[in-house]
Design an enzyme around this catalytic site. Structure first.
Site, PDB file in Angstrom:
ATOM      1  N   HIS A 279       6.837  10.995  -0.488  1.00 18.18           N
ATOM      2  CA  HIS A 279       6.142   9.748  -1.279  1.00 18.18           C
ATOM      3  C   HIS A 279       5.375  10.104  -2.413  1.00 18.18           C
ATOM      4  O   HIS A 279       4.699  11.199  -2.304  1.00 18.18           O
ATOM      5  CB  HIS A 279       5.378   8.717  -0.640  1.00 18.18           C
ATOM      6  CG  HIS A 279       4.131   9.289   0.058  1.00 18.18           C
ATOM      7  ND1 HIS A 279       2.869   9.231  -0.566  1.00 18.18           N
ATOM      8  CD2 HIS A 279       3.848   9.630   1.337  1.00 18.18           C
ATOM      9  CE1 HIS A 279       1.925   9.489   0.163  1.00 18.18           C
ATOM     10  NE2 HIS A 279       2.613   9.977   1.556  1.00 18.18           N
ATOM     11  N   ASP A 291      -1.033  15.347   0.692  1.00 20.52           N
ATOM     12  CA  ASP A 291      -0.280  13.851   0.819  1.00 20.52           C
ATOM     13  C   ASP A 291      -0.158  13.109  -0.541  1.00 20.52           C
ATOM     14  O   ASP A 291      -0.991  12.326  -0.920  1.00 20.52           O
ATOM     15  CB  ASP A 291      -1.401  13.293   1.958  1.00 20.52           C
ATOM     16  CG  ASP A 291      -0.879  11.875   2.350  1.00 20.52           C
ATOM     17  OD1 ASP A 291       0.174  11.470   2.174  1.00 20.52           O
ATOM     18  OD2 ASP A 291      -1.756  11.080   2.722  1.00 20.52           O
ATOM     19  N   GLU A 325       4.167   4.347  -0.448  1.00 22.52           N
ATOM     20  CA  GLU A 325       3.966   4.735   1.072  1.00 22.52           C
ATOM     21  C   GLU A 325       2.580   4.410   1.460  1.00 22.52           C
ATOM     22  O   GLU A 325       2.474   3.774   2.711  1.00 22.52           O
ATOM     23  CB  GLU A 325       4.417   5.951   1.529  1.00 22.52           C
ATOM     24  CG  GLU A 325       4.340   6.636   2.911  1.00 22.52           C
ATOM     25  CD  GLU A 325       3.084   6.822   3.704  1.00 22.52           C
ATOM     26  OE1 GLU A 325       3.022   6.800   4.936  1.00 22.52           O
ATOM     27  OE2 GLU A 325       2.126   6.978   3.062  1.00 22.52           O
ATOM     28  N   GLU A 326       1.454   4.619   0.767  1.00 16.56           N
ATOM     29  CA  GLU A 326       0.191   4.515   1.294  1.00 16.56           C
ATOM     30  C   GLU A 326      -0.028   3.046   1.551  1.00 16.56           C
ATOM     31  O   GLU A 326      -0.931   2.922   2.481  1.00 16.56           O
ATOM     32  CB  GLU A 326      -0.847   5.382   0.508  1.00 16.56           C
ATOM     33  CG  GLU A 326      -0.889   6.752   0.145  1.00 16.56           C
ATOM     34  CD  GLU A 326      -0.976   7.370   1.528  1.00 16.56           C
ATOM     35  OE1 GLU A 326      -1.278   6.598   2.364  1.00 16.56           O
ATOM     36  OE2 GLU A 326      -0.730   8.581   1.186  1.00 16.56           O
ATOM     37  N   ASP A 353       5.938  14.656   5.110  1.00 11.30           N
ATOM     38  CA  ASP A 353       4.690  13.898   4.625  1.00 11.30           C
ATOM     39  C   ASP A 353       3.634  14.276   5.823  1.00 11.30           C
ATOM     40  O   ASP A 353       3.157  13.445   6.413  1.00 11.30           O
ATOM     41  CB  ASP A 353       5.143  12.195   4.701  1.00 11.30           C
ATOM     42  CG  ASP A 353       3.762  11.571   4.345  1.00 11.30           C
ATOM     43  OD1 ASP A 353       3.020  12.118   3.673  1.00 11.30           O
ATOM     44  OD2 ASP A 353       3.866  10.205   4.408  1.00 11.30           O
ATOM     45  N   HIS A 423      -6.664  12.038   2.535  1.00 11.58           N
ATOM     46  CA  HIS A 423      -7.241  10.724   1.818  1.00 11.58           C
ATOM     47  C   HIS A 423      -8.436  11.025   1.513  1.00 11.58           C
ATOM     48  O   HIS A 423      -9.245   9.915   0.913  1.00 11.58           O
ATOM     49  CB  HIS A 423      -7.261   9.646   2.903  1.00 11.58           C
ATOM     50  CG  HIS A 423      -5.489   8.986   3.314  1.00 11.58           C
ATOM     51  ND1 HIS A 423      -5.722   8.040   4.312  1.00 11.58           N
ATOM     52  CD2 HIS A 423      -4.750   9.572   2.996  1.00 11.58           C
ATOM     53  CE1 HIS A 423      -3.943   7.950   4.346  1.00 11.58           C
ATOM     54  NE2 HIS A 423      -3.741   8.828   3.638  1.00 11.58           N
TER      55      HIS A 423
END
Lengths: 458, 458
Positions: A279, A291, A325-326, A353, A423
């Site tokens: 993503h 990520d 995606e997130e 991912d 994140h």
């Protein structure tokens, strides 16, 4: 002379076709490790563009950049697939402190969870109730929670070898903490960062308000693991302490964005599709290098490695860089919807991912027959120390493509360090090792090659 | 009442003995990951003590510290085994530049190789001959080399999956480069750092002068990979450029040092010894956290984990912290010599000296019968993603214990990042991940448990 030339050509053809699968994998790995492109792409994506939250300018720059780079590869088609995505913005940097007595404060590191509302103007200060679970919340009831900030402090379980399992065991606090706490009249939510390490980075991530009306919604933030421990210790000494936090995030209107898609059209079975993707969006605190910048550049690299290795696929091979995606999965849903409309027969869908760490293998969501076919290839991967071939979860972005025949799979890199960065502001380019990233790309390309060569199990 | 108590006791005993090997491994891993000591020990060794070159004050502090910590574990014996070790000192920081024209210079990062002599007072400046191999050196001959600095610039091979193989393919440049170049009248040697990454860190390591007389010895230094590339490019444009370097290192007299040894004496077969070890000395540029602080604390942790897990070994289990692996192997030789004198029957000797990264398995130097026995245990390690069980090299420090019956083994962690740090200033505590280190300790303790339980193959 011509006869000799023909003989020579014949020999060459025979010799070429005699190339074993093991030879092809060797070529793919060597190309990735000695002449790879993935690391340079990730450098640009991380350092020249940066965090790519859906709807942001950076996300659009990433769309443009990856489209241009795919066009340079000489694929058969490269295009953008439009999709509307949510746009949430963080606003001013968050600020928080623990107040043990009037004027006696200790600043702590927090960040708003993605999708959260802002605190009231001037911030929010209240007493804190610490809980480890929704059950505990229910047991405490409205009388103990109303008007307070609920602090979800269940740590990730360190004895689970696969850190994604530990993540799965805690992520409901982040995703639904505000939804649950609001029912008991809480005014805000603090969630322990989903990080196994004790450090000062708060880790964001998506959260939901479910069916809550606007007036029932409460602001929700993550607190670093070190500060979560500190707050918990201080609460043990003084349950009347107060917590202050201020955040100015907001949800804006949906905006137009895109999945980025490139294709090598199959020479024999063009309507059998193999896709490989990651993503393109990321959270905003770091560069999104692990990520999922890693998955993006590895997926692009798969198509480049096939071309560089002289492989002409029988089936159509696509790289799909999914948007959002997130916090919405809109890109994945859109891609699956369009594929269905067009009657495209997806036979193998591989996602990366889980970070750009040393690859260990794959997890498959497929029929036993197809899984057994994969197991016959396992030995080919042994020289590359790829040993993990198990049935299980594939990935969020390939999930909507699930069907009776499509083999869904996820690359499984070493997971030990993933949640140190996930994140958070330290998910940056320097945390990715070039060789580990390149090994992942080669491992994916090898499996794509085998699925293209042999198709689904008969 | 007493009858019931007896019944209960009997049940308890049966239940205890019914604990499977799988249960024991689970306890060991859980203890390491949730209640481990290895990371705190490494923190002290790296941040409170630092680099521990043989013969240095830090090395002696490390001897004292680890002995004290082992004593706290309540082992049956803890002692120091005296050994004389070489003492080489780096002196003032090295300095080097490339001079393309008089006064036009570019500073580059170098470090003296361990064991090298100093440059002449005021430094050394000469033309440079770049070679990739000893064969190339021979082909060039004295007429092209005399009076010049030989620059060995063969890079590590990136397409080898195991980076230790790539290291093995290049390390003769570092170890014997000065010895070989001296034969053709070279005045100094520069060696490309043994690092797969392109960065600015020079990597030291041991070198030899063989039988060269004092007057034939020439100074030898490592240059960072980035600066090696730069020097090579500049030489391609201007073969007459000059290189200057200055280093003040020297070899002093041997000094007294120690191996640190702790033992849990076996309850059934006290003269069957199982040892687990790493080396306490390190190079001086970094903290020696990966090489081999990790192996030291993991080995100490093995004995602690056995005790914490309630295991009472049948055989004698020793942790051996070897002194002087890096530039002499004196500790390993001494340990083997004393073991032989005393007629100690060593049956299994496990070393950790490949960094504190995620463990992948072990490499064994042993008979087929013993290796086949190990393979019967492989399934027990699957939940921990430990899959690599191969015959091969064990380790430098256990090597002198080789015998027909002793099983030698080395822990094999993921090798991708190891040479980013090896022997360089960035081999520091922050480069070690807590979980990866702890998984390594648990993996070692598990194999030690199995060898203690089942002994050698019948």
């Amino acid at each position: 002379m011509r006869f000799i030339f023909l003989l020579f050509s014949l020999f060459f053809v025979l010799n070429t076709t005699a190339q074993t699968d093991a030879d092809v994998l060797k070529t793919i790995y060597t190309t990735s490790l000695t002449n790879g492109q993935s690391y340079q792409w990730l450098d640009h994506l991380s350092n020249q563009i940066g965090g790519r939250l859906s709807g942001s300018l950076n996300a659009e720059r990433a769309v443009e950049y990856t489209k241009e780079e795919l066009e340079k590869l000489g694929l058969d088609k490269v295009w953008l697939q439009p999709v509307m995505v949510p746009k949430w913005v963080r606003g001013a940097p968050e600020f928080a402190f623990i107040e043990t007595a009037p004027g006696v404060t200790k600043t702590v590191n927090i960040c708003a969870l993605g999708g959260s509302i802002a605190t009231p103007f001037g911030g929010l200060k209240a007493q804190v109730v610490e809980v480890k679970s929704f059950e505990e919340l229910e047991a405490l009831g409205k009388e103990n929670i109303e008007g307070k900030i609920v602090f979800f402090n269940r740590p990730m379980q360190a004895d689970l070898i696969n850190t994604f399992e530990a993540y799965g065991g805690c992520s409901n606090q982040r995703y639904a903490g505000a939804l649950e706490a609001s029912k008991y009249g809480a005014v805000g939510v603090l969630v322990r960062s989903l990080n196994l390490r004790h450090d000062n980075f708060p880790h964001t991530g998506s959260m939901t308000y479910g069916d809550l009306s606007l007036s029932e919604r409460i602001p929700s933030a993550a607190i670093s693991t070190n500060h979560a421990n500190e707050l918990s210790s201080m609460l043990a000494l003084n349950k009347d302490l107060k917590f202050y936090f201020s955040q100015t995030c907001q949800q804006l209107k949906d905006v137009q964005s895109y999945n980025v898609i490139g294709e090598i059209t199959g020479s024999q079975f063009p309507n059998e599709y193999i896709i490989v993707g990651g993503h393109l969006d990321s959270w905003d605190l770091g560069d999104g290098a692990h990520d999922d910048g890693a998955g993006v550049v590895q997926s692009m690299e798969v198509l480049r490695l096939l071309k560089e290795s002289g492989i002409k696929p029988k089936r159509s091979i696509r790289v799909v860089l999914f948007m959002n995606e997130e916090n919405g999965l809109r890109g994945a849903k859109k891609y699956a919807e369009v594929a269905k409309q067009k009657g495209e027969n997806h036979i193998f869908s591989l996602e990366s991912d889980s970070g750009g760490f040393t690859p260990r293998g794959f997890s498959f969501d497929c029929s036993d027959a197809n899984f057994n076919q994969v197991l016959t290839w396992q030995e080919l991967f042994k020289p590359y120390l790829i040993h993990y071939f198990e049935k299980g979860y594939s990935g969020a972005d390939v999930g909507p493509l699930k069907s009776d025949t499509n083999v869904l799979a996820g690359l499984r890199p070493d997971s030990q360090r993933y949640f140190d960065y996930h994140h958070a502001a330290n998910d940056t380019f320097d945390a990715v090792n070039k060789r580990e990233l390149e090994l992942g790309a080669a491992t994916m390309a090898s499996l794509v090659y085998l699925f293209d060569m042999y198709g689904l199990a008969k």
